[in-house]
Motif scaffolding. Structure first.
Motif, PDB file in Angstrom:
ATOM      1  N   ARG A  12      23.471  27.218  24.282  1.00 22.39           N
ATOM      2  CA  ARG A  12      24.953  27.164  24.247  1.00 22.39           C
ATOM      3  C   ARG A  12      25.613  26.332  25.245  1.00 22.39           C
ATOM      4  O   ARG A  12      26.345  25.400  25.040  1.00 22.39           O
ATOM      5  N   ARG A  63       8.358  27.337  25.997  1.00 18.30           N
ATOM      6  CA  ARG A  63       8.799  27.989  27.318  1.00 18.30           C
ATOM      7  C   ARG A  63       9.062  27.106  28.492  1.00 18.30           C
ATOM      8  O   ARG A  63      10.028  27.107  29.004  1.00 18.30           O
ATOM      9  N   LEU A 108      14.209  34.590  25.617  1.00 20.11           N
ATOM     10  CA  LEU A 108      15.046  34.528  24.293  1.00 20.11           C
ATOM     11  C   LEU A 108      16.564  34.493  24.962  1.00 20.11           C
ATOM     12  O   LEU A 108      17.120  33.524  24.339  1.00 20.11           O
ATOM     13  N   LYS A 109      16.755  35.187  25.872  1.00 20.81           N
ATOM     14  CA  LYS A 109      18.313  35.286  26.310  1.00 20.81           C
ATOM     15  C   LYS A 109      18.511  33.919  27.107  1.00 20.81           C
ATOM     16  O   LYS A 109      19.531  33.432  27.036  1.00 20.81           O
ATOM     17  N   LEU A 110      17.474  33.578  27.752  1.00 18.23           N
ATOM     18  CA  LEU A 110      17.571  32.291  28.691  1.00 18.23           C
ATOM     19  C   LEU A 110      17.615  31.218  27.627  1.00 18.23           C
ATOM     20  O   LEU A 110      18.484  30.290  27.922  1.00 18.23           O
ATOM     21  N   LYS A 111      16.745  31.106  26.525  1.00 18.07           N
ATOM     22  CA  LYS A 111      16.813  29.988  25.510  1.00 18.07           C
ATOM     23  C   LYS A 111      18.207  30.010  24.899  1.00 18.07           C
ATOM     24  O   LYS A 111      19.001  29.126  24.518  1.00 18.07           O
ATOM     25  N   GLU A 112      18.775  31.227  24.438  1.00 13.13           N
ATOM     26  CA  GLU A 112      20.075  31.235  23.933  1.00 13.13           C
ATOM     27  C   GLU A 112      21.187  30.733  24.796  1.00 13.13           C
ATOM     28  O   GLU A 112      22.172  29.844  24.195  1.00 13.13           O
ATOM     29  N   HIS A 113      21.072  31.070  26.113  1.00 11.43           N
ATOM     30  CA  HIS A 113      22.189  30.396  27.018  1.00 11.43           C
ATOM     31  C   HIS A 113      21.898  28.867  27.191  1.00 11.43           C
ATOM     32  O   HIS A 113      22.967  28.190  27.478  1.00 11.43           O
ATOM     33  N   ASP A 115       9.423  38.391  26.628  1.00 14.20           N
ATOM     34  CA  ASP A 115      10.040  37.561  25.530  1.00 14.20           C
ATOM     35  C   ASP A 115      11.422  37.832  25.514  1.00 14.20           C
ATOM     36  O   ASP A 115      12.135  36.915  25.235  1.00 14.20           O
ATOM     37  N   GLU A 116      12.089  39.006  26.131  1.00 11.80           N
ATOM     38  CA  GLU A 116      13.403  39.336  26.125  1.00 11.80           C
ATOM     39  C   GLU A 116      14.427  38.286  26.960  1.00 11.80           C
ATOM     40  O   GLU A 116      15.037  37.841  26.661  1.00 11.80           O
ATOM     41  N   SER A 117      13.862  38.336  28.062  1.00  8.90           N
ATOM     42  CA  SER A 117      14.493  37.268  29.175  1.00  8.90           C
ATOM     43  C   SER A 117      14.243  35.955  28.719  1.00  8.90           C
ATOM     44  O   SER A 117      15.118  35.365  28.693  1.00  8.90           O
TER      45      SER A 117
END
Length: 125
Positions: free
Chosen positions: A120, A77, A112-117, A108-110
C-alpha cells in the motif's frame, strides 16, 4: 515440517546465486556464505537426502520444487522486510542485515500484514 534457519539461509542463497549467475556449484555457495567447501558439501548431501536439491552430473546444484518453495518464501520475506525498514528510514545495508534476522522468526500473520502495508505504501509513491 519445520526447517532450520541455517537451512533456509542456504536455500535462499542458492536461489540468489542462481538468479545472479545462472548456475550454482558448491564452491559458489562456500564463497558467498564464507563457509568451508567441506561444510557446504555436508549441507548439500543433507539437502539431497531431504529432497531440497538435486545435483547434476556436471556438479550444478538445482533446487527441487520443495527447495524452491522454501527459498522463495525466505527471499520474499527478506525483501519485503528490508523494504519496510528502509521506508521507515533505516539505512539499506542495515535494513537488509536486520531483515535476514527477522525473516526466520516473524509469524505468517505478521508478515502478511507487513507485506500488505508495504505494498500500500509503495502504491502511493
Amino acid at each position: 515440517m519445520q526447517i532450520k534457519e541455517s537451512a533456509e539461509n542456504y536455500l535462499e542463497r542458492i536461489l540468489m546465486l542462481k538468479n545472479q549467475n545462472g548456475t550454482v556449484r558448491s564452491i559458489d555457495i562456500a564463497h558467498a556464505m564464507n563457509f568451508t567447501k567441506a561444510s557446504v558439501s555436508v549441507a548439500m548431501k543433507n539437502f539431497r537426502q531431504e529432497g531440497y536439491i538435486k545435483m547434476e552430473d556436471d556438479g550444478e546444484i538445482v533446487l527441487t520444487e520443495k527447495g524452491l518453495k522454501v527459498a522463495e518464501r525466505i527471499y520474499e520475506r527478506h525483501q519485503v522486510i528490508a523494504r519496510a525498514l528502509m521506508a521507515l528510514g533505516v539505512e539499506e545495508k542495515t535494513a537488509y542485515e536486520d531483515s535476514c534476522k527477522i525473516e526466520h522468526d516473524i509469524s505468517d500473520e505478521s508478515f502478511l500484514k507487513l507485506k500488505e502495508h508495504v505494498l500500500r505504501h509503495e502504491e502511493k509513491e
